[in-house]
Scaffold this active site. Structure first.
Site, PDB file in Angstrom:
ATOM      1  N   LYS A 121      56.328  54.737  43.361  1.00  8.89           N
ATOM      2  CA  LYS A 121      56.435  55.612  42.186  1.00  8.89           C
ATOM      3  C   LYS A 121      57.841  56.204  42.161  1.00  8.89           C
ATOM      4  O   LYS A 121      58.095  57.289  42.691  1.00  8.89           O
ATOM      5  CB  LYS A 121      55.368  56.716  42.277  1.00  8.89           C
ATOM      6  CG  LYS A 121      55.441  57.754  41.178  1.00  8.89           C
ATOM      7  CD  LYS A 121      54.151  58.529  41.074  1.00  8.89           C
ATOM      8  CE  LYS A 121      54.276  59.701  40.134  1.00  8.89           C
ATOM      9  NZ  LYS A 121      53.001  60.298  39.761  1.00  8.89           N
TER      10      LYS A 121
ATOM     11  N   TYR B 253      55.723  70.045  42.157  1.00 10.19           N
ATOM     12  CA  TYR B 253      54.489  69.525  41.568  1.00 10.19           C
ATOM     13  C   TYR B 253      53.256  70.185  42.139  1.00 10.19           C
ATOM     14  O   TYR B 253      53.276  70.729  43.193  1.00 10.19           O
ATOM     15  CB  TYR B 253      54.403  68.006  41.762  1.00 10.19           C
ATOM     16  CG  TYR B 253      53.715  67.359  40.605  1.00 10.19           C
ATOM     17  CD1 TYR B 253      52.402  66.949  40.722  1.00 10.19           C
ATOM     18  CD2 TYR B 253      54.367  67.208  39.387  1.00 10.19           C
ATOM     19  CE1 TYR B 253      51.746  66.370  39.641  1.00 10.19           C
ATOM     20  CE2 TYR B 253      53.714  66.637  38.318  1.00 10.19           C
ATOM     21  CZ  TYR B 253      52.411  66.228  38.448  1.00 10.19           C
ATOM     22  OH  TYR B 253      51.765  65.669  37.362  1.00 10.19           O
TER      23      TYR B 253
ATOM     24  N   LYS C 108      48.857  60.253  47.091  1.00 11.57           N
ATOM     25  CA  LYS C 108      50.238  60.420  46.633  1.00 11.57           C
ATOM     26  C   LYS C 108      50.992  61.392  47.530  1.00 11.57           C
ATOM     27  O   LYS C 108      50.418  62.380  48.000  1.00 11.57           O
ATOM     28  CB  LYS C 108      50.234  60.978  45.202  1.00 11.57           C
ATOM     29  CG  LYS C 108      51.629  61.237  44.657  1.00 11.57           C
ATOM     30  CD  LYS C 108      51.605  62.054  43.388  1.00 11.57           C
ATOM     31  CE  LYS C 108      52.303  63.385  43.615  1.00 11.57           C
ATOM     32  NZ  LYS C 108      52.547  64.136  42.389  1.00 11.57           N
TER      33      LYS C 108
ATOM     34  N   GLU D 157      61.463  60.579  44.685  1.00 13.67           N
ATOM     35  CA  GLU D 157      61.979  61.010  43.378  1.00 13.67           C
ATOM     36  C   GLU D 157      63.408  61.512  43.506  1.00 13.67           C
ATOM     37  O   GLU D 157      63.671  62.548  44.123  1.00 13.67           O
ATOM     38  CB  GLU D 157      61.105  62.121  42.770  1.00 13.67           C
ATOM     39  CG  GLU D 157      61.698  62.624  41.437  1.00 13.67           C
ATOM     40  CD  GLU D 157      60.821  63.596  40.663  1.00 13.67           C
ATOM     41  OE1 GLU D 157      59.741  63.964  41.145  1.00 13.67           O
ATOM     42  OE2 GLU D 157      61.239  63.992  39.550  1.00 13.67           O
TER      43      GLU D 157
ATOM     44  N   GLU E  13      56.346  57.914  46.732  1.00 14.11           N
ATOM     45  CA  GLU E  13      57.114  58.481  45.617  1.00 14.11           C
ATOM     46  C   GLU E  13      58.436  59.084  46.086  1.00 14.11           C
ATOM     47  O   GLU E  13      58.494  60.244  46.494  1.00 14.11           O
ATOM     48  CB  GLU E  13      56.271  59.556  44.893  1.00 14.11           C
ATOM     49  CG  GLU E  13      57.010  60.183  43.721  1.00 14.11           C
ATOM     50  CD  GLU E  13      56.176  61.206  42.945  1.00 14.11           C
ATOM     51  OE1 GLU E  13      54.986  61.365  43.232  1.00 14.11           O
ATOM     52  OE2 GLU E  13      56.744  61.842  42.050  1.00 14.11           O
TER      53      GLU E  13
ATOM     54  N   SER F 216      52.825  56.370  36.034  1.00 20.56           N
ATOM     55  CA  SER F 216      51.967  57.337  36.726  1.00 20.56           C
ATOM     56  C   SER F 216      52.508  58.693  36.301  1.00 20.56           C
ATOM     57  O   SER F 216      53.057  59.443  37.094  1.00 20.56           O
ATOM     58  CB  SER F 216      52.069  57.137  38.238  1.00 20.56           C
ATOM     59  OG  SER F 216      51.377  58.173  38.903  1.00 20.56           O
TER      60      SER F 216
ATOM     61  N   ASP G  49      47.591  66.134  39.399  1.00 16.36           N
ATOM     62  CA  ASP G  49      47.472  66.759  40.725  1.00 16.36           C
ATOM     63  C   ASP G  49      48.350  67.999  40.856  1.00 16.36           C
ATOM     64  O   ASP G  49      48.765  68.351  41.957  1.00 16.36           O
ATOM     65  CB  ASP G  49      47.861  65.748  41.803  1.00 16.36           C
ATOM     66  CG  ASP G  49      49.265  65.186  41.594  1.00 16.36           C
ATOM     67  OD1 ASP G  49      49.568  64.764  40.474  1.00 16.36           O
ATOM     68  OD2 ASP G  49      50.067  65.179  42.552  1.00 16.36           O
TER      69      ASP G  49
HETATM   70  P1  13P Z   1      55.870  63.751  36.117  1.00 14.34           P
HETATM   71  O1  13P Z   1      55.472  62.495  35.398  1.00 14.34           O
HETATM   72  O2  13P Z   1      55.544  65.003  35.368  1.00 14.34           O
HETATM   73  O3  13P Z   1      57.263  63.703  36.645  1.00 14.34           O
HETATM   74  O4  13P Z   1      54.945  63.881  37.402  1.00 14.34           O
HETATM   75  C1  13P Z   1      54.474  62.814  38.061  1.00 14.34           C
HETATM   76  C2  13P Z   1      54.153  63.176  39.450  1.00 14.34           C
HETATM   77  O5  13P Z   1      53.101  62.895  39.932  1.00 14.34           O
HETATM   78  C3  13P Z   1      55.187  63.868  40.242  1.00 14.34           C
HETATM   79  O6  13P Z   1      54.816  63.929  41.581  1.00 14.34           O
END
Ligand code: 13P
Length: 350
Positions: free
Chosen positions: A221, A350, A138, A181, A179, A293, A28
């Site tokens: 995630k 992203y 997502k 992160e 997610e 993922s 994505d």
């Molecule tokens: P990466 O696995 O490259 O970190 O990306 C996954 C993703 O969807 C980040 O939003």
């Protein structure tokens, strides 16, 4: 509760996505991010090239043996194969659940920290994506570790946005991938990553509760728990796996069916080794399916091999990575000693 209308379907979709032995292909990337990747193989960032690339990925024979779902970017819904078939239909026919990124990227919050945007008009977009056959979504919230961050503001605001997004998705039939992160950026050690991630995941779970999100119908995630990319103290696969499981056990309810890790700039092989170790240590313990993922860690060698034209080589490389990660979900992956090249990008969006 509005989610009630879709409850059964959400639980069933989330379970299918978290099928043991399978993971999710994150494809994505926004127009700019894909453009940056293309520039490394001297390919122009045109609609046709993006369509050709995603067509190469999604038409990979036997992909569905290892992949349960694919996350797409909005533009991809219109993309077709060279034969004229919508990529969306290719996914459905091969039993891969179509997913969609619904966030609109990062905006500045304060002090170099970010808040993910995209809540405006989200309900209409989710309804539209459902009508187009998407069944999951997502949204990526980003937290930075530094001397001054994360701030309570960034943690709370990102947790609330993730929960609002999750509720809107579930009310309209899409399983939300939640997610949070915690970036690998920085020189912090593994314990700092564990501490910060514990606070962040707890805030996210708390916000999901407040928004009455159905835990059986989401997927998490998260990042793996690891030292910052510039840390002097490196950690073994075993340490990373242990800290990751410890952090998840302390924060994530067993009702969540699957934890699908992001790769976050790890090399392709490190991402497989870490996932394997996590499943090795957690064997027979549950409560979640622990899978992948990945974006970069599934696509990097495939993009290089494809190089704008070589479909067969690109597909072979992708199939190899998804197979290796499928083995890692079953704790059966053997280290390959091949491509250990870091895929870390500073301030990655992203
Ligand atoms: P990466 O696995 O490259 O970190 O990306 C996954 C993703 O969807 C980040 O939003």
């Amino acid at each position: 509760m509005r989610i009630g209308t879709f409850a059964k379907e959400l639980v069933s979709t989330a379970r299918q996505l978290a099928t043991p032995g399978k993971g999710i292909l994150a494809a994505d990337e926004s127009l700019t991010t894909l453009g940056n990747r293309f520039s490394k193989i001297n390919l122009e960032n045109t609609y046709e090239n993006r369509e050709a690339y995603r067509s190469m990925l999604f038409t990979t024979p036997s992909l569905s043996n290892y992949i349960s779902g694919a996350i797409q970017f909005d533009e991809t819904l219109k993309n077709k194969t060279p034969e004229g078939e919508l990529l969306q239909n290719i996914l459905k026919k091969s039993n891969i659940i179509p997913g969609i990124k619904v966030d609109k990227g990062l905006s500045l919050l304060s002090n170099d920290e970010t808040l993910t945007t995209g809540l405006d008009g989200l309900e209409d977009r989710v309804k539209y994506y459902y009508s187009q056959g998407c069944r999951f979504a997502k949204w990526r919230g980003v937290i930075k570790i530094s001397n001054k961050t994360p701030s309570t503001l960034a943690i709370e605001e990102n947790a609330n946005s993730l929960a609002k997004y999750a509720y809107i998705c579930q009310s309209n039939g899409l399983v939300p991938i939640v997610e949070p992160e915690v970036l690998a950026e920085g020189d912090h050690d593994i314990d700092t990553c564990a501490e910060v991630s514990t606070i962040v995941y707890s805030a996210v779970i708390n916000a999901l509760h407040k928004h009455s999100v159905l835990f059986e119908g989401i997927l998490l995630k998260p990042n793996m728990i690891a030292p910052g990319i510039k840390s002097q103290k490196k950690a073994s696969f075993q340490e990373i796996a242990q800290k990751t499981l410890e952090t998840l056990n302390r924060t994530i309810p067993p009702a969540v069916p699957g934890i699908m890790f992001l790769s976050g700039g790890q090399s392709e092989e490190d991402a497989s080794c870490n996932l394997n170790e996590i499943n090795q240590i957690n064997k027979g313990k549950g409560p979640w399916v622990l899978s992948f993922s990945y974006g970069r860690a599934l696509q990097a060698s495939s993009l290089k091999a494809w190089h704008g034209k070589n479909i067969k080589a690109g597909q072979e490389a992708l199939l190899h990575r998804v197979k290796m990660n499928s083995l890692a979900t079953l704790a059966k992956y053997q280290k390959e000693n091949g491509n250990g090249e870091s895929l870390h990008v500073s301030n990655y969006s992203y």
